[in-house]
Enzyme design. Sequence first.
Site, PDB file in Angstrom:
ATOM      1  N   GLY A  13     -19.229   8.740 -20.466  1.00  0.00           N
ATOM      2  CA  GLY A  13     -18.497   8.021 -21.513  1.00  0.00           C
ATOM      3  C   GLY A  13     -18.553   6.532 -21.278  1.00  0.00           C
ATOM      4  N   ASN A 111     -18.424  10.194 -11.237  1.00  0.00           N
ATOM      5  CA  ASN A 111     -18.685  11.107 -10.114  1.00  0.00           C
ATOM      6  C   ASN A 111     -20.043  11.783 -10.214  1.00  0.00           C
ATOM      7  OD1 ASN A 111     -15.851  10.920  -9.332  1.00  0.00           O
ATOM      8  ND2 ASN A 111     -15.471  12.145 -11.162  1.00  0.00           N
ATOM      9  N   THR A 139     -15.695   4.042 -15.209  1.00  0.00           N
ATOM     10  CA  THR A 139     -15.034   5.121 -15.928  1.00  0.00           C
ATOM     11  C   THR A 139     -13.630   4.710 -16.341  1.00  0.00           C
ATOM     12  OG1 THR A 139     -14.092   7.343 -15.842  1.00  0.00           O
ATOM     13  CG2 THR A 139     -14.330   6.239 -13.753  1.00  0.00           C
ATOM     14  N   ASP A 141     -11.449   6.750 -16.779  1.00  0.00           N
ATOM     15  CA  ASP A 141     -10.567   7.749 -16.174  1.00  0.00           C
ATOM     16  C   ASP A 141     -10.020   7.313 -14.820  1.00  0.00           C
ATOM     17  OD1 ASP A 141     -10.937   9.416 -18.339  1.00  0.00           O
ATOM     18  OD2 ASP A 141     -12.666  10.404 -17.447  1.00  0.00           O
ATOM     19  N   MET A 187      -6.072   9.244 -23.226  1.00  0.00           N
ATOM     20  CA  MET A 187      -7.139   9.976 -22.555  1.00  0.00           C
ATOM     21  C   MET A 187      -6.713  10.306 -21.116  1.00  0.00           C
ATOM     22  SD  MET A 187     -10.775   8.298 -23.745  1.00  0.00           S
ATOM     23  CE  MET A 187     -11.561   8.841 -25.272  1.00  0.00           C
ATOM     24  N   GLY A 188      -7.308  11.342 -20.570  1.00  0.00           N
ATOM     25  CA  GLY A 188      -7.007  11.740 -19.196  1.00  0.00           C
ATOM     26  C   GLY A 188      -6.840  13.241 -19.117  1.00  0.00           C
ATOM     27  N   GLU A 244      -3.753  13.670 -22.561  1.00  0.00           N
ATOM     28  CA  GLU A 244      -4.389  14.794 -23.267  1.00  0.00           C
ATOM     29  C   GLU A 244      -4.458  16.040 -22.397  1.00  0.00           C
ATOM     30  OE1 GLU A 244      -8.636  14.282 -24.038  1.00  0.00           O
ATOM     31  OE2 GLU A 244      -8.811  12.894 -22.359  1.00  0.00           O
ATOM     32  N   GLN A 297      -9.586   3.494 -27.606  1.00  0.00           N
ATOM     33  CA  GLN A 297      -9.006   3.021 -26.340  1.00  0.00           C
ATOM     34  C   GLN A 297     -10.056   2.664 -25.303  1.00  0.00           C
ATOM     35  OE1 GLN A 297      -6.796   6.563 -24.266  1.00  0.00           O
ATOM     36  NE2 GLN A 297      -7.727   7.329 -26.128  1.00  0.00           N
ATOM     37  N   ARG A 298     -11.247   3.192 -25.415  1.00  0.00           N
ATOM     38  CA  ARG A 298     -12.242   2.854 -24.392  1.00  0.00           C
ATOM     39  C   ARG A 298     -13.303   1.890 -24.918  1.00  0.00           C
ATOM     40  NH1 ARG A 298     -15.658   8.611 -23.809  1.00  0.00           N
ATOM     41  NH2 ARG A 298     -17.199   8.000 -25.362  1.00  0.00           N
TER      42      ARG A 298
END
Lengths: 418, 418
Positions: A13, A111, A139, A141, A187-188, A244, A297-298
């Site tokens: 992403g 990762n 990321t 995340d 997100m998450g 999420e 958001q990203r």
Amino acid sequence: MASGTLLYAQSGGVTAVINATASAVIQTARARQVKVLAARNGILGVLREELIDTSKEPAAAIRALAHTPGGAFGSCRVKLKSLEQDRARYERLLEVFRAHDVRWFLYNGGNDSADTALKVSQLAAEFGYPLTCVGVPKTVDNDLAVTDCCPGFGSAAKYTAVSVRECALDVAAMADTSTKVFVYEAMGRHAGWLAAAAGLAGAGPDQAPHLILFPERPYDEADFFARVKATVERVGYCVVVASEGIQTADGRFVADAGGGKDSFGHTQLGGVASHLAGRVKDALGYKVHWTLPDYLQRSARHLASKTDLAQAQAVGKAAVELALKGANAVMPVIVRTSDTPYRWKIEAAPLAKIANHEKKMPAGFIRKDGYGITEAARRYLEPLIRGEAPPPYGRDGLPRYVTLGNALLTPRLPPFKG
Amino acid sequence: MASGTLLYAQSGGVTAVINATASAVIQTARARQVKVLAARNGILGVLREELIDTSKEPAAAIRALAHTPGGAFGSCRVKLKSLEQDRARYERLLEVFRAHDVRWFLYNGGNDSADTALKVSQLAAEFGYPLTCVGVPKTVDNDLAVTDCCPGFGSAAKYTAVSVRECALDVAAMADTSTKVFVYEAMGRHAGWLAAAAGLAGAGPDQAPHLILFPERPYDEADFFARVKATVERVGYCVVVASEGIQTADGRFVADAGGGKDSFGHTQLGGVASHLAGRVKDALGYKVHWTLPDYLQRSARHLASKTDLAQAQAVGKAAVELALKGANAVMPVIVRTSDTPYRWKIEAAPLAKIANHEKKMPAGFIRKDGYGITEAARRYLEPLIRGEAPPPYGRDGLPRYVTLGNALLTPRLPPFKG
């Protein structure tokens, strides 16, 4: 000019600042007279031998990448399996590298990408092919191991905190006769980093967000309802931020419960916020609204964090420097040396320590009651959203984002069937 | 100090810049030594005699209102009926005005508020109470009659265009292996102004947004599917902007079709984007994502349009000047005098021409095929999103939005049962 080329690829992403990393990679390599190829759509572009000669791009375009969101060369969601299972594909990568004299491979991702870069470096060693593989962190995340934080996260975190602060003011103004409960979906899937960042929007029990739902804590509907009701009765309204990935105690994703069929029997795509909003409406009778910012958001480069931008550029620069020094199978990571004043530096960490690991949020970042963040979380998060770095805007009122030419090199190999 | 007080109230959905209007109202009145009361939660605050003495707020706080979204005094969704039907409530308004020596009433809202202000002015005349009523325009829906545009719309339009441009870059980067269709849901139940603003994000058939769905055109699913498919095949992905108010040819709201029950029989709150995304996934098999920005789009002061901000302040200033001149039952409206260069001025228009009217988008703003905007629409829309007016940010990376004290005056009347 140094012998050999450097290949850069984007993976997973995209973020508001991954192109800032790309910009730093290309600028640093150009300064060292190293030619940079970019793979189209990440590792797929290598497999397909779809390579872009970035030297065709003018310096102004490469500079403009630093303020352009998205992934300028294309990214992909493809994870290579083990060296045994995906042998043909790994060997194809090496063939393409050999055909284009690639001596340095920079893989910009999370990762999985760290794992791919590590495996490619292992195979190159096995074949005696001189290749230096460097992972470059990215990321939203924020779940990469070793590094203190991940480029991309700070900007998404800033977007989240600012957006929650703004919509909370809206809800506060309307609550008397309109929306009393507002749910923001962050997100998450596995870790609540972005939901936690929303906590920066306010402080104390009466400031929004009033309730944060973390994937790290089991979701208990009755307890949640009670807290929503208590907040509305005390404050007049309630702003909820939900990750999420929240799950019930038996391990079911709440977002999955949200999906179903609409009244025509069609697939109804779910989501945590829409589910929670519907349940609150049913159970408590409040007027609800919710938002699902999703990719906004990203990709919100217009609201990037200056800290995040600086780190995205720093890891790009360091990755090239490490690669040219022959530091193989490493990733430049961010090391925090001080909270106040916030100070950080870049160090190299072995990919083996990062590949396939996932950093969870420390338990000490979530308040005891499970619905908010602690002071320790604030100390960690706040510097990451600090500073503004807006893009230049045109006369038309829109950010001037760059689109590269991205002409592909003529393939030197037969097509790959894999 | 002039005799009498000025009462200001906010009404309906708030915007990123309605407080900028409030700021201008209070600053202009202060400069003329006129005391300003603000009603808490719009007209309800008048009925309940919940009035705020704005002279208690320091000048810095009033200045800071200009960069603070939401509604600083609270707003409401309450529409008074006709003078006959709601006689008691209208009379109560006059009683409260009389009790606080209110000689000027400024109501900051949309069609309904213009109607209320007009009726109050009529009743005051009937009772021989000296009152000047001025409507002050505000709405992200851009649907007020007479005025060329509505304060609040330009900023929401800018948010929409910027957000669509940003998320489109994200989708473009991922489309090869991930999301191919992205649906953005824009506010606009009756008119597609905000969806149209998304059109500013790109130009030509290959730039996002590829398809815009307007409430002004009947939604034809088969035709829509065909266009989504053609776009994905030609461009690689498709960004759709859908107005929340789109309807099928038989007049049913598509958003209503989206609601239903989830797999547990719970209410599933719908929405156009989630419905369209689900249908596209079912019918075409593409991976889809969607966003529902909801209140974010109307509270994003961080992305306000400078043009919009200037107009929000100008109508506030003009409203006070008109009121003090005794211009009754009018609204300061924005008159466009030139597209290129963009020029505008403020004029007074009778509330009777604005109350309960709704401005539709001109048919000439929608492309013949129904899925995009015309050059005429661009000429109209583009100046409205022009210029940036970011709020000041704190050291913590967040905008410094102000919260007023809003202490209520001691009531002078018995409570109203109405």
